[in-house]
Design a protein around this motif. Structure first.
Motif, PDB file in Angstrom:
ATOM      1  N   ASP A 127       0.810  -1.222   0.000  1.00 48.90           N
ATOM      2  CA  ASP A 127       0.000   0.000   0.000  1.00 48.90           C
ATOM      3  C   ASP A 127       0.846   1.276   0.000  1.00 48.90           C
ATOM      4  O   ASP A 127       0.302   2.372  -0.111  1.00 48.90           O
ATOM      5  N   HIS A 150      -0.074   1.058  -6.433  1.00 52.40           N
ATOM      6  CA  HIS A 150      -1.162   0.711  -5.520  1.00 52.40           C
ATOM      7  C   HIS A 150      -1.960   1.961  -5.146  1.00 52.40           C
ATOM      8  O   HIS A 150      -3.201   1.953  -5.154  1.00 52.40           O
ATOM      9  N   ARG A 207      -5.899   2.486  -5.943  1.00 51.45           N
ATOM     10  CA  ARG A 207      -6.902   2.662  -4.880  1.00 51.45           C
ATOM     11  C   ARG A 207      -7.630   3.993  -5.025  1.00 51.45           C
ATOM     12  O   ARG A 207      -8.844   4.080  -4.764  1.00 51.45           O
ATOM     13  N   ARG A 266     -11.031   2.670  -5.585  1.00 52.29           N
ATOM     14  CA  ARG A 266     -11.437   2.390  -4.206  1.00 52.29           C
ATOM     15  C   ARG A 266     -11.458   0.899  -3.909  1.00 52.29           C
ATOM     16  O   ARG A 266     -12.192   0.428  -3.040  1.00 52.29           O
ATOM     17  N   ARG A 267     -10.652   0.138  -4.651  1.00 51.40           N
ATOM     18  CA  ARG A 267     -10.623  -1.312  -4.486  1.00 51.40           C
ATOM     19  C   ARG A 267      -9.236  -1.764  -4.074  1.00 51.40           C
ATOM     20  O   ARG A 267      -8.239  -1.062  -4.281  1.00 51.40           O
ATOM     21  N   ARG A 268      -9.159  -2.968  -3.521  1.00 53.42           N
ATOM     22  CA  ARG A 268      -7.896  -3.592  -3.162  1.00 53.42           C
ATOM     23  C   ARG A 268      -7.262  -4.219  -4.399  1.00 53.42           C
ATOM     24  O   ARG A 268      -7.972  -4.567  -5.354  1.00 53.42           O
ATOM     25  N   PRO A 269      -5.927  -4.376  -4.418  1.00 53.32           N
ATOM     26  CA  PRO A 269      -5.277  -5.055  -5.550  1.00 53.32           C
ATOM     27  C   PRO A 269      -5.847  -6.456  -5.750  1.00 53.32           C
ATOM     28  O   PRO A 269      -6.179  -7.145  -4.788  1.00 53.32           O
ATOM     29  N   SER A 270      -5.961  -6.856  -6.998  1.00 55.80           N
ATOM     30  CA  SER A 270      -6.571  -8.139  -7.339  1.00 55.80           C
ATOM     31  C   SER A 270      -5.788  -8.767  -8.485  1.00 55.80           C
ATOM     32  O   SER A 270      -4.824  -8.192  -8.996  1.00 55.80           O
ATOM     33  N   TYR A 299      -5.846  -6.507 -11.396  1.00 54.55           N
ATOM     34  CA  TYR A 299      -4.863  -5.432 -11.240  1.00 54.55           C
ATOM     35  C   TYR A 299      -3.483  -5.898 -11.713  1.00 54.55           C
ATOM     36  O   TYR A 299      -2.803  -5.209 -12.492  1.00 54.55           O
ATOM     37  N   THR A 332       2.623 -10.090   1.484  1.00 55.76           N
ATOM     38  CA  THR A 332       1.742  -9.129   0.821  1.00 55.76           C
ATOM     39  C   THR A 332       0.737  -9.853  -0.067  1.00 55.76           C
ATOM     40  O   THR A 332      -0.447  -9.490  -0.116  1.00 55.76           O
ATOM     41  N   LYS A 348      -1.844 -11.276   2.153  1.00 54.49           N
ATOM     42  CA  LYS A 348      -2.756 -10.227   2.633  1.00 54.49           C
ATOM     43  C   LYS A 348      -3.875  -9.955   1.640  1.00 54.49           C
ATOM     44  O   LYS A 348      -5.035  -9.746   2.031  1.00 54.49           O
ATOM     45  N   TYR A 349      -3.554  -9.974   0.337  1.00 56.91           N
ATOM     46  CA  TYR A 349      -4.547  -9.659  -0.687  1.00 56.91           C
ATOM     47  C   TYR A 349      -5.106 -10.913  -1.382  1.00 56.91           C
ATOM     48  O   TYR A 349      -5.704 -10.807  -2.448  1.00 56.91           O
TER      49      TYR A 349
END
Length: 267
Positions: free
Chosen positions: A36, A41, A45, A49-53, A56, A104, A107-108
């Motif tokens: 982040d 990143h 965001r 407004r989304r998390r890495p995927s 992405y 990391t 986490k995602y």
């Protein structure tokens, strides 16, 4: 164009490899893109407004727009630092990649990215001595110096080389136990990767000698399908490998670990 991923953990020499790859005229590695604190990143965001995927990551690997944006950004950064500017064209690139950390990706929820991309060339860069890795990480947090690029000032070099930390003994034992579990998890993930698409490099072997660095440089370039030209990474080690130079309460640490399976990390 081959796609590659440097799969690693913090303080395992990944900046060394990224710099090596980016000096090659036919390679590009964007470095970390999931954390982040990274610019890709933050931009992602802010826009979504989304998390890495996975989407992405797929965009980063395939987008020419992202490629040229990154080239312009690093050219500008090098201009500010009075460094040589190396601007590459997309057509000359034979392998594009990123590097990121196991924790990391965990986490995602991206640890199955490798399974979903069987053609991805994975460079697994790992450190065998988890104790020294942890000490190096704590020193980084104390000095806020991530890489040797940040130590151009002589005072920062001296500060980094003279820094020492005091370790919390129960915390160290817990950390070493967790590190062993993480290694098992990493190996389980990589056991499903085709051997032709996996290159494993030990930090300890990589930095054992200049000859070893040359050997792994050639091996990595051949793995990515580019000419093995004699490039030297501009990254340098920041601290000693001698734990007695780095740990204030080394004697206590030695006594704590001597009769445990982790005594091997004291050497």
């Amino acid at each position: 164009m081959k796609q590659h991923f440097i799969y690693t953990e913090a303080r395992s020499g990944s900046n060394f490899l990224v710099d090596l790859f980016n000096q090659h005229p036919h390679l590009v590695n964007y470095g970390e893109v999931l954390g982040d604190w990274t610019k890709p990143h933050k931009i992602f965001r802010a826009l979504t407004r989304r998390r890495p995927s996975k989407a992405y990551l797929n965009f980063i690997y395939s987008s020419r727009l992202f490629f040229y944006f990154s080239q312009l950004y690093y050219a500008y950064q090098n201009l500010l630092r009075h460094k040589p500017i190396q601007f590459k064209r997309y057509s000359q690139i034979r392998s594009v990649g990123v590097k990121d950390f196991h924790h990391t990706m965990l986490k995602y929820h991206l640890l199955d990215f490798f399974r979903d991309h069987p053609d991805l060339h994975i460079i697994y860069l790992y450190r065998e001595n988890h104790l020294k890795q942890h000490i190096s990480l704590e020193l980084m947090r104390k000095t806020r110096i991530v890489s040797s690029e940040m130590t151009q000032d002589g005072k920062l070099v001296t500060q980094t080389r003279q820094s020492r930390i005091r370790v919390d003994l129960p915390e160290i034992l817990e950390m070493l136990t967790n590190a062993e579990k993480e290694v098992m998890q990493q190996q389980e993930i990589l056991s499903h990767v085709d051997t032709d698409h996996l290159l494993s490099i030990s930090y300890e072997e990589l930095f054992s000698s200049p000859e070893s660095q040359a050997h792994f440089r050639q091996q990595a370039f051949e793995f990515l399908g580019v000419e093995a030209i004699p490039i030297t990474s501009r990254q340098r080690k920041l601290s000693s490998d001698n734990l007695q130079d780095l740990v204030e309460n080394y004697d206590e640490l030695h006594q704590e670990l001597t009769h445990t399976p982790y005594a091997k990390f004291l050497s």
